[in-house]
Structure formats: structure tokens, C-alpha cells
Write a protein that holds these residues in place. Sequence first.
Motif, PDB file in Angstrom:
ATOM      1  N   UNK A   1       0.876  -1.180   0.000  1.00 16.30           N
ATOM      2  CA  UNK A   1       0.000   0.000   0.000  1.00 16.30           C
ATOM      3  C   UNK A   1       0.906   1.222   0.000  1.00 16.30           C
ATOM      4  N   UNK A   2       0.708   2.101  -0.961  1.00 20.44           N
ATOM      5  CA  UNK A   2       1.608   3.246  -1.136  1.00 20.44           C
ATOM      6  C   UNK A   2       0.835   4.546  -0.963  1.00 20.44           C
ATOM      7  N   UNK A   3       1.305   5.391  -0.050  1.00 25.65           N
ATOM      8  CA  UNK A   3       0.750   6.737   0.075  1.00 25.65           C
ATOM      9  C   UNK A   3       1.405   7.602  -0.984  1.00 25.65           C
ATOM     10  N   UNK A   4       0.676   7.807  -2.068  1.00 24.36           N
ATOM     11  CA  UNK A   4       1.176   8.483  -3.266  1.00 24.36           C
ATOM     12  C   UNK A   4       0.909   9.977  -3.095  1.00 24.36           C
ATOM     13  N   UNK A   5       1.800  10.637  -2.388  1.00 21.85           N
ATOM     14  CA  UNK A   5       1.517  11.957  -1.836  1.00 21.85           C
ATOM     15  C   UNK A   5       1.084  12.998  -2.864  1.00 21.85           C
ATOM     16  N   UNK A   6       1.865  13.173  -3.907  1.00 20.82           N
ATOM     17  CA  UNK A   6       1.580  14.261  -4.851  1.00 20.82           C
ATOM     18  C   UNK A   6       0.416  13.937  -5.779  1.00 20.82           C
ATOM     19  N   UNK A   7      -0.058  12.700  -5.729  1.00 22.50           N
ATOM     20  CA  UNK A   7      -1.313  12.346  -6.413  1.00 22.50           C
ATOM     21  C   UNK A   7      -2.481  12.262  -5.434  1.00 22.50           C
ATOM     22  N   UNK A   8      -2.231  12.571  -4.157  1.00 24.20           N
ATOM     23  CA  UNK A   8      -3.287  12.615  -3.139  1.00 24.20           C
ATOM     24  C   UNK A   8      -4.135  11.344  -3.120  1.00 24.20           C
ATOM     25  N   UNK A   9      -3.453  10.196  -3.030  1.00 23.86           N
ATOM     26  CA  UNK A   9      -4.174   8.931  -3.041  1.00 23.86           C
ATOM     27  C   UNK A   9      -3.335   7.847  -2.363  1.00 23.86           C
ATOM     28  N   UNK A  10      -3.981   6.722  -2.053  1.00 22.03           N
ATOM     29  CA  UNK A  10      -3.286   5.516  -1.636  1.00 22.03           C
ATOM     30  C   UNK A  10      -3.520   4.463  -2.702  1.00 22.03           C
ATOM     31  N   UNK A  11      -2.419   3.866  -3.178  1.00 22.26           N
ATOM     32  CA  UNK A  11      -2.485   2.847  -4.212  1.00 22.26           C
ATOM     33  C   UNK A  11      -2.100   1.482  -3.635  1.00 22.26           C
ATOM     34  N   UNK A  12      -2.855   0.469  -3.991  1.00 20.21           N
ATOM     35  CA  UNK A  12      -2.527  -0.912  -3.636  1.00 20.21           C
ATOM     36  C   UNK A  12      -1.883  -1.585  -4.834  1.00 20.21           C
ATOM     37  N   UNK A  13      -0.645  -2.033  -4.621  1.00 19.80           N
ATOM     38  CA  UNK A  13       0.073  -2.801  -5.633  1.00 19.80           C
ATOM     39  C   UNK A  13       0.161  -4.240  -5.111  1.00 19.80           C
ATOM     40  N   UNK A  14      -0.634  -5.114  -5.689  1.00 18.23           N
ATOM     41  CA  UNK A  14      -0.562  -6.500  -5.268  1.00 18.23           C
ATOM     42  C   UNK A  14       0.793  -7.080  -5.654  1.00 18.23           C
ATOM     43  N   UNK A  15       1.210  -8.094  -4.942  1.00 20.16           N
ATOM     44  CA  UNK A  15       2.541  -8.662  -5.142  1.00 20.16           C
ATOM     45  C   UNK A  15       2.762  -9.050  -6.596  1.00 20.16           C
ATOM     46  N   UNK A  16       3.791  -8.472  -7.215  1.00 20.56           N
ATOM     47  CA  UNK A  16       4.132  -8.772  -8.597  1.00 20.56           C
ATOM     48  C   UNK A  16       3.397  -7.956  -9.633  1.00 20.56           C
ATOM     49  N   UNK A  17       2.490  -7.059  -9.202  1.00 22.04           N
ATOM     50  CA  UNK A  17       1.692  -6.283 -10.155  1.00 22.04           C
ATOM     51  C   UNK A  17       2.518  -5.190 -10.816  1.00 22.04           C
ATOM     52  N   UNK A  18       2.109  -4.797 -12.021  1.00 20.24           N
ATOM     53  CA  UNK A  18       2.779  -3.716 -12.740  1.00 20.24           C
ATOM     54  C   UNK A  18       2.008  -2.405 -12.656  1.00 20.24           C
ATOM     55  N   UNK A  19       0.888  -2.411 -11.941  1.00 22.01           N
ATOM     56  CA  UNK A  19       0.106  -1.191 -11.757  1.00 22.01           C
ATOM     57  C   UNK A  19      -0.636  -1.280 -10.426  1.00 22.01           C
ATOM     58  N   UNK A  20      -1.104  -0.138  -9.972  1.00 23.30           N
ATOM     59  CA  UNK A  20      -1.783  -0.069  -8.689  1.00 23.30           C
ATOM     60  C   UNK A  20      -3.272   0.176  -8.828  1.00 23.30           C
ATOM     61  N   UNK A  21      -3.969  -0.024  -7.724  1.00 28.22           N
ATOM     62  CA  UNK A  21      -5.410   0.207  -7.624  1.00 28.22           C
ATOM     63  C   UNK A  21      -5.635   1.230  -6.519  1.00 28.22           C
ATOM     64  N   UNK A  22      -6.407   2.252  -6.794  1.00 29.08           N
ATOM     65  CA  UNK A  22      -6.685   3.267  -5.784  1.00 29.08           C
ATOM     66  C   UNK A  22      -7.607   2.694  -4.712  1.00 29.08           C
ATOM     67  N   UNK A  23      -7.179   2.809  -3.451  1.00 28.49           N
ATOM     68  CA  UNK A  23      -7.991   2.313  -2.340  1.00 28.49           C
ATOM     69  C   UNK A  23      -8.369   3.428  -1.365  1.00 28.49           C
ATOM     70  N   UNK A  24      -7.836   4.622  -1.558  1.00 29.70           N
ATOM     71  CA  UNK A  24      -8.198   5.781  -0.746  1.00 29.70           C
ATOM     72  C   UNK A  24      -7.794   7.032  -1.501  1.00 29.70           C
ATOM     73  N   UNK A  25      -8.622   8.078  -1.365  1.00 20.00           N
ATOM     74  CA  UNK A  25      -8.342   9.319  -2.067  1.00 20.00           C
ATOM     75  C   UNK A  25      -8.831   9.284  -3.498  1.00 20.00           C
TER      76      UNK A  25
END
Length: 321
Positions: free
Chosen positions: A101-125
Motif C-alpha cells: 500500500x503506497x501513500x502516493x503523496x503528490x497524487x493525493x491517493x493511496x495505491x494498492x500494488x498487489x505482489x508482482x503487479x505492474x500497476x496499482x489500484x486506488x484504495x483511498x483518495x
Amino acid sequence: MVPSKTTTTTGETTTLPSYVWNATGTTVIAVAASSPNALVLDSSNALYVAEGLKNRVQKYYIGSPSNSTTVAGQANGVSGSNSSFLNGPADLAVDSSNNVYVLDQLNDRVQLWTSGASSGITVAGFGGHGTNSSQFEYPYFMTRDSNTGTLYISDTNNWRIMQYASGASTGILVAGGNGLGTSTNQLATPTGIYFDSSSSSFVIANYFGHNIVRWVLGASNWTLITGSTNGISGNSSTMLYKPMGLTVDYIGNIYVADTFNHRIQLFLAGQSNGTTIAGVTGVCSTDADKLCLPRAVALDSQFNIYVADTGNNRIQKFSLN
């Protein structure tokens, strides 16, 4: 030396050992112009680092720092706002399946990157930059309740802590939200946060309050743990200067990245008088026994200390003697 702590359990008194850390740190990771903002150790003691200027989360294998993997964002450091990119990641959490789970500060969101994934899913913000319940303004730190999957985010420039239950599309205010200030119902630019499930409370670093406070879930105000009550900074054992990241061990001792004092402070459970366990108060340096603007601190299973020595673009390890 850190004093021993005496506890009483079921009528028996137990004295926990004194902990002494080596005053000289060892550089375990150094990446130029990376700005390591936060770090997490997983169950295998692999180290995950949010590299703000590299716009990525990197997984390092301790003992083999050149052997690393980009687990969120782009390996080449390019920033962006779509699901494959990050922009200034400020904090992270790793679950038992090594999902990040990444707090993507300058995009004002939290992204979930599942193990081995090449992209994230927004889970907050989900609403971008702003003040409503689905938005953030420069969030800095977060914590995750591993029992429920709930995220708690320091929505720093909205002076509040927001809760996102697993699957929720909007957040719930759980602390602050009454503007910037030093009153007990306000937060003064909250940064580091730790959720103590045993007491259903948050331990919060107030950056401009220069203090650490406890806010019980459901309460309308905080109680002071250490530092100032009126927004005054200091460098004594009971004062702080723009603290940021923090963590809490299993007996309630609090470890604080006292960022602008260039040190890590340990506050034994229930005490407001701290001990410097890494760095030298007021000295920013690249020397092995010093730090420069440390932003985060973590413990491994052996109680060794790892510091995101942000101003020096390195991770320092201070071993338990």
C-alpha cells in the motif's frame, strides 16, 4: 543506555532488559537523489523503501543491497498519475502477502500494488486534491490495521486523520478536522501515525505542534505524550523539533524521528522524557554516528533500528548491542 522497564502481569513482576544500541550506524542502502521517505521491514526482514524523488517503492534484500526490485512505480523513476506510476511516494505498508500500500503523496491517493503487479489500484483518495471526505491535501503518513485492513491516513494539510475501511470509497474523520492549531481538539500538521489496536488509539506526530499525542478512537481530543503544548520547538529530552515518522514496539515504547533535531528519540511507555538512541542532537552530517533530517524509523525482529536518513539519501542501521 536505555533504562529497564518493570511490568506487572497477573501478580508477578517482570523486569524487561535494558536495550543499548551501537551509536555508530551502518549504511545498508544508499541511493543518490532518492529521498527515502519511509521504510518497512517484512517478515523475512526484506526492506521496502518509499523513494520520494525516484517515484517508486523499492524492495531491498539486506546483505545484498544491489539486489533490489521495484514493487511500485517505475524503476526508472519517472513520475505520473495513471495506475502504473507514482508521484512522490511518502509512506507505505506491506501486508502478510507482500502486497504494498503506497501513500502516493503528490497524487493525493493511496495505491494498492498487489505482489508482482505492474500497476496499482486506488484504495483511498478517489477525489483528488481537496477537503471533502474522499479527498486529501498532501497526506504524509499512514498506518494499516492488519486485523481489519482499515487504513488510517494523516491528511496533513487538512489537519486531520481519515479512516478508510477496506472497500470504502469515502473516508471517515477520526481525529482533528477542526483546523490548524494546538488546542486539544486540533492537529498541527499531523505526520507520523501509529494505530495501537490494544487501546484503540492513535499515536500521532504533530509536525508544527512539535509534539507526540495520543488520540483514542471515538474521542474528541488528544492527550499529550511528549513535547510542547503550545507549538514551541526544542532540543531537550522532553522537547521535539518538527517530528515526523514514528513506531511503537510491543510493550508500548515509542520511537520518534525527531527530524529537525537530526535524531531518533526513544520514549519508554508512559514517559515523556526521551533518550537519544541514534544521531547527535542538532548536528546534520554524513558521519556514521549522525543523521540529517531523518523522516522514519523501523525495528526488525531483533530490535535493530533502521532509519530513513532522508537528508543523506541512505538507510542507516543501528544494531542492538
